[in-house]
Design a protein around this motif. Structure first.
Motif: not given
Length: 637
Positions: A266-267, A342, A344, A369, A372-375, A377, A452, A527
């Motif tokens: 992520n990120n 983290t 995804s 997807d 995705r971008d969750s804080y 995993s 995204k 993050e």
């Protein structure tokens, strides 16, 4: 001596006053040797006869000195001649390199030019990198034998193919395989190809030999194959090879169920920009090593699909799947970096091996997807509804730019109301997309997609400006002035010019800065806490009021209140287990509101849907309500 080692010299100084030396014969002999014919010669003698001196020059002497002479002059002349000789040799080597460049680019192939009429061998300057030996004035055959490069049988084989070319006018090329001593001192199998060199007059007096190390070629083929099949950075299979290997495995066992995972950091772009390319590459190598270890352990297959995206294929059973979920989530999380990392993940259970592997990877990627971008995993298993999401996202991607130009994004406001007085005291600006074909497109569909693909920043700036225009209009009309809160995304936070952009909008429309509030979601702080703290401090120091959105949804809520000066707390009403079932939420919400009052931080409860919820919050001292109980988001008019 000169016959064997003459090409080692840059200059010959010849004293002709020795009685046993015949000047004519000696000069003739030196110039007839292949090793010394191009070496400059300075002759000196007591002889002053002009005819003698001219004869020496004609026989090949570069200069003549009569005794006595000035040694400094001799030294200078010598230096000039040596310099010219080096230039000549350099040009000669360049000629050879240019002539046979295409062959010599192969580091395991050497070129030999053989003038069989004059029995002269001209060697590739880098021949010693291929064959171990001293390639001096000796004949090629003597070098092979004396330097133990080849035995007599193999030498005879080479002579035989050369004789065939010389004696057979119709034959233009041939080859032989022999054992030669390689540059590493061991005997290798070599292929010697022999070609006639025919000039423009259809006459040949030269044979070109190419000497190729077969053993090294095999090693090179293996290395080339590895480079072709593997990712350079991580050593995992590359995209194309993983697909081929996965197809082969599915075809070999069509009755076995498999599961394919696609995982992504992520990120990763933020990590790349924040910590640099080298650190990002180390992170990828760290993850790849763990993935490779685990897939080898489970007899699976893995590869790097692109940038930070990895794929894994395993035989499937439910126990393995449950264990894998736990393990794969840990692949990325303990890398030593000053930010939370983290991943995804998406999974596709393969029951039909006839489905193309590209489609399987695409479906696992669709599942990935969704998380995705969750804080934290997460790994999600694909289901058919995700295809509908893909179609929707494709429509959004095709139309978003034009929608922004056409003004299809509309600012809706959701009022924030004092529950005790039922007075509107503020509002949150929210984006709605009114599409001419599909009507209203839900923000649930386009907001995550914009986050995204990066388009969220353009839309955010558009909404900020529209919100500022509404504030300006209210002020000009003399309407009641209430603050509007605007959202900043994760991508906005990473923009070093965020504060300047917001200040530009406030100044452009001449609105009080306290009416233009900034909402930042709590999960962002998990993050890169230090960076976000610095951004918040900069915004705060420039006069903006900061609202912490979705408070309670993350894992670092109390630390945030300790470390950051927050002006308003927005309580995430996901604490409620149901619309009117307060249950175990009561002590949690009570504690949060009391803590906020002790810190003198006002609280807005968002997501309030019923009167029971609103009355309960009011009883705790939380008066400001935002949610469907009072109003859904509305157009400004």
């Amino acid at each position: 001596f000169l016959h064997r080692a003459g090409n080692s010299f840059s200059l010959i100084l010849l004293n002709l006053d020795f009685e046993e030396i015949n000047a004519n014969d000696f000069l003739d002999n030196i110039k007839s040797l292949n090793t010394t014919k191009n070496v400059p010669i300075i002759v000196f003698s007591k002889e002053s006869d002009e005819t003698f001196i001219l004869n020496c020059i004609k026989k090949g002497a570069s200069d003549y000195f009569k005794y006595p002479f000035d040694l400094n002059v001799l030294k200078l002349k010598s230096e000039i001649l040596i310099e010219k000789q080096q230039e000549f040799l350099s040009e000669d080597e360049s000629y050879f390199n240019a002539k046979y460049r295409s062959v010599m680019e192969n580091k395991n192939t050497a070129v030999i030019e053989y003038d069989w009429l004059n029995n002269i061998f001209l060697y590739d300057p880098s021949i010693s990198e291929c064959i171990q030996g001293t390639f001096d004035s000796r004949s090629f055959w003597s070098i092979l034998l004396e330097d133990e490069i080849a035995d007599s049988n193999d030498i005879d084989k080479i002579k035989k193919i050369i004789d065939e070319l010389i004696n057979d006018s119709k034959k233009t090329n041939t080859y032989v395989e022999v054992r030669l001593k390689s540059s590493d001192s061991t005997k290798h199998w070599f292929t010697i190809n022999a070609f006639k060199y025919i000039n423009d007059f259809k006459f040949t007096n030269k044979i070109i030999l190419t000497v190729c190390d077969n053993d090294k070629d095999i090693l090179i083929d293996d290395k080339l194959r590895f480079k072709t099949e593997h990712d350079v950075l991580t050593g995992l299979y590359n995209h194309d090879t993983f697909i081929k290997k996965a197809e082969d495995r599915l075809n070999q066992a069509p009755n076995v169920s498999y599961i394919l995972f696609v995982c992504e950091i992520n990120n990763f772009k933020f990590i790349n920009e924040r910590f640099g390319i080298k650190e990002s590459e180390k992170l990828l190598q760290f993850c790849a090593n763990r993935i490779l270890f685990y897939t080898d352990l489970e007899r699976g297959l893995c590869g790097r699909l692109s940038n930070d995206s990895f794929a894994m294929l395993f035989s499937y059973d439910i126990d393995f799947f449950n264990d894998s979920i736990k393990i794969l989530k840990c692949f990325f999380e303990d890398y030593p970096l000053n930010t939370k990392i983290t991943a995804s993940g998406g999974a596709y259970i393969i029951d039909d091996p006839t489905i193309p592997i590209e489609i399987i990877i695409n479906r696992a990627s669709l599942a990935k997807d969704t998380t995705r971008d969750s804080y934290v995993s997460k790994i999600t298993v694909y289901d058919n509804s995700m295809n509908e999401k893909q179609y929707t996202e494709q429509y959004i991607a095709d139309h978003m730019e034009q929608a922004l130009k056409n003004g299809e994004f509309i600012v809706y406001l959701q009022p924030q109301i004092n529950h005790s007085t039922e007075e509107i005291i503020g509002a949150e600006a929210l984006a709605r997309w009114v599409d001419p074909i599909k009507g209203i497109i839900s923000p649930v569909d386009f907001i995550p997609f914009f986050e995204k693909n990066g388009f969220i920043s353009k839309m955010d700036e558009y909404i900020w400006e529209k919100a500022a225009i509404h504030l300006q209009n209210w002020i000009k009309k003399g309407n009641k002035q209430i603050p509007i809160s605007v959202n900043v995304s994760r991508q906005d936070i990473n923009d070093p010019k965020l504060c300047e952009k917001l200040l530009t909008i406030v100044n452009k429309y001449d609105i009080p800065i306290n009416l233009f509030r900034i909402e930042i979601t709590e999960s962002y702080f998990s993050e890169d806490t230090e960076r976000i703290i610095s951004v918040v401090e900069k915004l705060h120091n420039n006069g903006f009021l900061i609202e912490l959105d979705d408070f309670g949804s993350g894992y670092s809520s109390l630390n945030i209140l300790k470390d950051i000066q927050i002006d308003i707390l927005k309580l995430d009403m996901k604490f409620f287990s149901g619309k009117d079932d307060l249950g175990r939420s009561v002590p949690i919400i009570t504690s949060v509101i009391k803590m906020a009052r002790l810190l003198n931080i006002p609280v807005i409860a968002e997501g309030v849907e019923t009167k029971i919820q609103a009355d309960f919050l009011l009883s705790l001292g939380c008066e400001i309500i935002q949610g469907f109980y009072y109003s859904k988001p509305l157009p400004v008019n």
